[in-house]
Design an enzyme around this catalytic site. Structure first.
Site, PDB file in Angstrom:
ATOM      1  N   TYR A 168       0.858  -1.184   0.000  1.00  0.00           N
ATOM      2  CA  TYR A 168       0.000   0.000   0.000  1.00  0.00           C
ATOM      3  C   TYR A 168       0.900   1.241   0.000  1.00  0.00           C
ATOM      4  CZ  TYR A 168      -3.483   3.327   1.677  1.00  0.00           C
ATOM      5  OH  TYR A 168      -4.306   4.402   1.830  1.00  0.00           O
ATOM      6  N   ASP A 222      -0.126  -7.611   6.043  1.00  0.00           N
ATOM      7  CA  ASP A 222      -1.289  -6.754   5.813  1.00  0.00           C
ATOM      8  C   ASP A 222      -2.346  -7.626   5.126  1.00  0.00           C
ATOM      9  OD1 ASP A 222      -3.201  -4.965   4.830  1.00  0.00           O
ATOM     10  OD2 ASP A 222      -1.732  -3.372   4.462  1.00  0.00           O
TER      11      ASP A 222
HETATM   12  C1  LIG Z   1      -6.384   1.323   2.909  1.00  0.00           C
HETATM   13  C2  LIG Z   1      -5.248   0.451   3.190  1.00  0.00           C
HETATM   14  C3  LIG Z   1      -4.371   0.722   4.248  1.00  0.00           C
HETATM   15  C4  LIG Z   1      -4.491   1.968   5.104  1.00  0.00           C
HETATM   16  O1  LIG Z   1      -5.677   1.983   5.851  1.00  0.00           O
HETATM   17  P1  LIG Z   1      -6.424   3.352   6.300  1.00  0.00           P
HETATM   18  O2  LIG Z   1      -7.577   2.817   7.093  1.00  0.00           O
HETATM   19  O3  LIG Z   1      -6.808   4.074   5.059  1.00  0.00           O
HETATM   20  O4  LIG Z   1      -5.462   4.123   7.126  1.00  0.00           O
HETATM   21  C5  LIG Z   1      -3.340  -0.168   4.486  1.00  0.00           C
HETATM   22  N1  LIG Z   1      -3.168  -1.267   3.720  1.00  0.00           N
HETATM   23  C6  LIG Z   1      -3.980  -1.558   2.694  1.00  0.00           C
HETATM   24  C7  LIG Z   1      -3.734  -2.790   1.875  1.00  0.00           C
HETATM   25  C8  LIG Z   1      -5.051  -0.715   2.390  1.00  0.00           C
HETATM   26  O5  LIG Z   1      -5.852  -0.994   1.354  1.00  0.00           O
END
Ligand SMILES: *Cc1c(COP(=O)(O)O)cnc(C)c1O
Length: 372
Positions: free
Chosen positions: A99, A171
């Site tokens: 991201y 993630d």
């Molecule tokens: C959106 C996203 C984030 C960040 O999250 P927020 O809630 O916008 O701070 C991190 N990792 C991935 C894969 C995302 O899609």
């Protein structure tokens, strides 16, 4: 208990004072304590913890099969909370496609804290082994990755990390715990942007870390969260817990729609390629089949031609909306390179699609007319 049941019931339970089936929202910022400052019940002050945060943390730990969870004001607050437990001088190894704002942390903040980050292609296990250093403390993976849809073998990378005494964080935003549970494959931490599928209705922001084991690292992360204050609000915790109740049903439809679109558009003359791990020709298909239950609701379409050709397709969709974010009930499309801005490593002809809960036929019709 099965995951579907955990999604509906975990973090639940009647409100003792009223018997209410749906949890109340506790907006109180402060809780009675003794004159000596000891909590008379479970809480003292909202930044340290609150009943709605507790329910959500219990639910996430159960669903991801971890021992503990911490929730944050946003996905990025969760990523930050994870790296802020590292000591100065630590080395972090990060997948090359993550991201874009996670990459911004590694470029713009971590060096200031004397933490060095190197990028590596984590789909290449030999490259990961070669990139490990004696001071590597954390490996950061994202699978499927945003937006290239790379698939990383969580178990294999966890083994490499553990052999060197390091930890693996994944993630898991794109997959969700319905589709993939990284802790069961050996990861130490699963991270979520709950702003996406977990909330599920494009109306709440939040983030979470789920830890395979309780212990010192969790307590340090909790301490960092209490000091820095990036904690989730009670109302947002309530909304995300409500989202979890339908996550099983929603993911089934998101996945079915993404698969239907991938199959329908594969071979379309206006498409150069479709990055979706469910397609047999995706380089990560075999690993995805092993470690995922279904292939998720996200796909990237590489349009035949240039950046302008991709932008033309994005401008022609009627039902699908041009907007950032993902995981909501409505389908969204995005020219990722434009939104990522300078420094983006995303292909100029790539459109990222978050498939919503509409009828697949309507989505396919919209994309086909947009492709012209
Ligand atoms: C959106 C996203 C984030 C960040 O999250 P927020 O809630 O916008 O701070 C991190 N990792 C991935 C894969 C995302 O899609």
């Amino acid at each position: 208990m099965k995951l579907e049941t955990l999604l509906v019931h975990s973090g639940g339970g009647l409100e003792p004072s009223s018997g209410a089936v749906s949890p109340s929202i506790h907006l109180s910022t402060t809780f009675e304590h003794t004159p000596e400052g000891e909590a008379t019940r479970d809480h003292v002050y909202i930044r340290m913890g609150n009943p709605n945060q507790d329910r959500l943390e219990d639910a996430l730990a159960a669903i991801e099969d971890g021992e503990k969870s911490l929730v944050y004001a946003s996905g990025m607050a969760a990523v930050t909370g994870c790296v802020q437990v590292l000591a100065p001088g630590a080395h972090v190894l990060m997948h090359k496609d993550v991201y874009s704002v996670t990459r911004a942390i590694s470029r713009e903040l971590l060096p200031n804290w004397n933490i060095e980050v190197s990028d590596v292609d984590m789909t290449d296990l030999d490259a990961v082994r070669r990139a490990m250093r004696s001071d590597t403390e954390l490996l950061w993976a994202e699978t499927p990755s945003n937006p290239a849809m790379d698939v990383i073998d969580i178990g294999a990378v966890a083994d490499i990390a553990h052999d060197a005494g390091a930890q693996l964080a994944v993630d898991n935003t794109f997959a969700t715990p319905v589709v993939q549970r990284p802790l069961q494959h050996g990861a130490d931490i699963a991270m979520h942007s709950m702003t996406k599928y977990l909330g599920g209705h494009s109306d709440v922001q939040g983030g979470a870390l789920v830890f395979r084991e309780d212990g010192d690292r969790v307590e340090r992360a909790r301490r960092v969260r209490t000091i820095t204050g990036g904690v989730l609000s009670p109302f947002n915790a309530w909304l995300v817990l409500r989202g979890l109740r339908t996550l099983g049903c929603r993911m089934a439809r998101h996945v079915a729609n993404a698969e239907a679109i991938a199959v329908a558009l594969a071979g379309h003359p206006g498409i150069e390629g479709i990055d979706y791990p469910g397609l047999p020709d995706h380089p990560g298909h075999a690993v995805a089949s092993r470690q995922m239950d279904g292939y998720g609701g996200m796909l990237s379409l590489r349009i035949r031609g240039t950046r302008e050709d991709a932008l033309r397709v994005a401008s022609r969709v009627r039902l699908i909306r041009n907007a950032t974010s993902l995981g909501g009930v409505e389908s969204l499309i995005e020219h990722r390179q434009s939104i990522e801005g300078p420094g983006s490593v995303t292909a100029p002809n790539l459109l990222r699609l978050s498939t919503g809960l509409e009828a697949a036929e309507d989505l396919i019709d919209d994309l086909v007319q947009a492709l012209g």
